[in-house]
Design an enzyme around this catalytic site. Structure first.
Site, PDB file in Angstrom:
ATOM      1  N   SER A  56     -25.557  14.465  70.151  1.00  0.00           N
ATOM      2  CA  SER A  56     -24.124  14.208  70.051  1.00  0.00           C
ATOM      3  C   SER A  56     -23.698  14.313  68.589  1.00  0.00           C
ATOM      4  CB  SER A  56     -23.802  12.814  70.589  1.00  0.00           C
ATOM      5  OG  SER A  56     -24.147  12.699  71.948  1.00  0.00           O
ATOM      6  N   GLY A  57     -22.398  14.336  68.365  1.00  0.00           N
ATOM      7  CA  GLY A  57     -21.879  14.451  67.018  1.00  0.00           C
ATOM      8  C   GLY A  57     -21.476  15.856  66.643  1.00  0.00           C
ATOM      9  N   HIS A  58     -21.771  16.825  67.541  1.00  0.00           N
ATOM     10  CA  HIS A  58     -21.423  18.225  67.282  1.00  0.00           C
ATOM     11  C   HIS A  58     -20.225  18.678  68.117  1.00  0.00           C
ATOM     12  CE1 HIS A  58     -25.029  18.686  64.911  1.00  0.00           C
ATOM     13  NE2 HIS A  58     -25.800  18.331  65.932  1.00  0.00           N
ATOM     14  N   ASP A 111     -35.954  19.013  69.771  1.00  0.00           N
ATOM     15  CA  ASP A 111     -35.503  19.819  70.901  1.00  0.00           C
ATOM     16  C   ASP A 111     -36.644  20.671  71.446  1.00  0.00           C
ATOM     17  OD1 ASP A 111     -32.606  19.233  71.079  1.00  0.00           O
ATOM     18  OD2 ASP A 111     -32.552  20.037  69.067  1.00  0.00           O
ATOM     19  N   HIS A 220     -26.978  18.898  60.135  1.00  0.00           N
ATOM     20  CA  HIS A 220     -27.294  17.467  60.135  1.00  0.00           C
ATOM     21  C   HIS A 220     -27.395  16.937  58.711  1.00  0.00           C
ATOM     22  CE1 HIS A 220     -29.279  19.162  63.836  1.00  0.00           C
ATOM     23  NE2 HIS A 220     -28.405  18.327  64.345  1.00  0.00           N
TER      24      HIS A 220
END
Length: 333
Positions: A56-58, A111, A220
């Protein structure tokens, strides 16, 4: 660093709850796992499933790209963190229509590990899986070590072409081939101006002077190539585009797709100024922009800065890029 949040512990859950309520005609959550989301629309039997995901955050990446013509499901991780195998597996089972599922995700250690584990579990249940990693960031490793490169905003074009291929009825192997081809034809380079802050800490993700920029900064906050005094937009664009064209030479008469992607807090005004210069550079070299995209497509919370992505196109990729898509955050007719 100010944020409009409630309890920092629950920001992802509350964000997902709001997104699902705002876009229930596009996307729904699976009862088995609240980080496993799939399309609300009916997909036909025999279609290859397309699964995307990441931290999340993208936003609008990655859940904004679930819909017709793109992804069938998304696995959602914590902020800047990979989703664990469990939601990936649940999405896989939900979107498999008998033709297998392709996983599309960025080349990050977490990932790679978690999607790999989920693929093994899925194949134990009889679901064939192909995996394609985004690795478009030219700043993150030299050309001869492209396999080490990060996936950044160029992943959008991988989602688009692979999703179109699946929608058109391509086989699992062919959808994966298209995704790899798109990634191989795509290069990105970014610049960071200001850090973001994680809701749980409220502290800047990296340090940079008020009059500085960082060329090659990761999504990031990973270190870039160098820090320097902030330059005019044209100077910065020249450097980003030069690095891309050095890595993937383009000849006069060739066609490309160009994305100028904001990282979260950069105004559209500035992104269009960057695009203006990128278009000038390419036009002077006789390179035609076939499709252009300017805006916030894969962000880093409120980070300042942007990235430029160039994808070399042929007739096959142009056809897939032109294919209609209808997602919460990406509509193309």
């Amino acid at each position: 660093m100010k944020k409009l949040i409630n309890n920092p512990t629950y920001v992802v859950e509350e964000m997902l709850d709001g997104f699902l309520k705002a876009h229930s005609n596009y996307i729904r959550v699976l009862p088995e796992n609240d980080r496993a989301l799939v399309t609300s629309r009916t997909t036909r039997e025999g279609k290859v499933g397309v699964l995307i995901g990441g931290g999340s955050g993208h936003e609008p990446g990655f859940l904004g790209y679930v819909g017709d013509g793109m992804a069938d499901g998304v696995a959602v991780g914590n902020i800047f963190a990979s989703p664990p195998p469990a939601p990936i597996l649940e999405v896989t089972k939900a979107i498999d229509k008998g033709a297998g599922v392709v996983y599309l995700y960025g080349n990050y250690a977490g990932d790679v590990m978690n999607f790999g584990m989920a693929a093994e579990l899925a194949e134990m249940e009889g679901i064939k899986v192909e995996m394609v990693l985004g690795s478009d960031d030219v700043a993150s490793a030299p050309k001869e070590e492209k396999h080490r490169r990060r996936g950044i905003a160029g992943e959008l074009f991988v989602f688009k072409t692979a999703g179109a291929a699946a929608d058109l009825g391509y086989s699992l192997e062919e959808v994966a081939r298209i995704a790899r081809k798109t990634n191989d034809h795509t290069r990105s380079m970014g610049v960071g101006l200001t850090p973001c802050s994680l809701p749980q800490t409220g502290k800047p993700s990296f340090e940079i002077g008020d009059d500085e920029m960082e060329i090659g900064l990761g999504h990031h906050g990973e270190p870039g190539i160098r820090k320097a005094k902030l330059q005019q937009a044209d100077v910065v664009t020249d450097e980003l585009v030069a690095a891309i064209l050095e890595d993937i030479p383009l000849n006069e008469g060739e066609e490309v797709a160009v994305l100028v992607n904001g990282l979260g807090s950069t105004p559209r005004m500035e992104l269009y100024i960057m695009f203006r210069r990128a278009e000038q550079i390419l036009r002077e070299k006789g390179i035609k922009i076939y499709r252009s995209y300017v805006g916030d497509y894969i962000t880093s919370l409120e980070m300042g800065g942007c990235s430029i992505t160039i994808t070399k196109l042929d007739n096959e990729l142009k056809t897939l890029l032109d294919h209609p898509a209808d997602c919460p955050m990406f509509v193309q007719k």
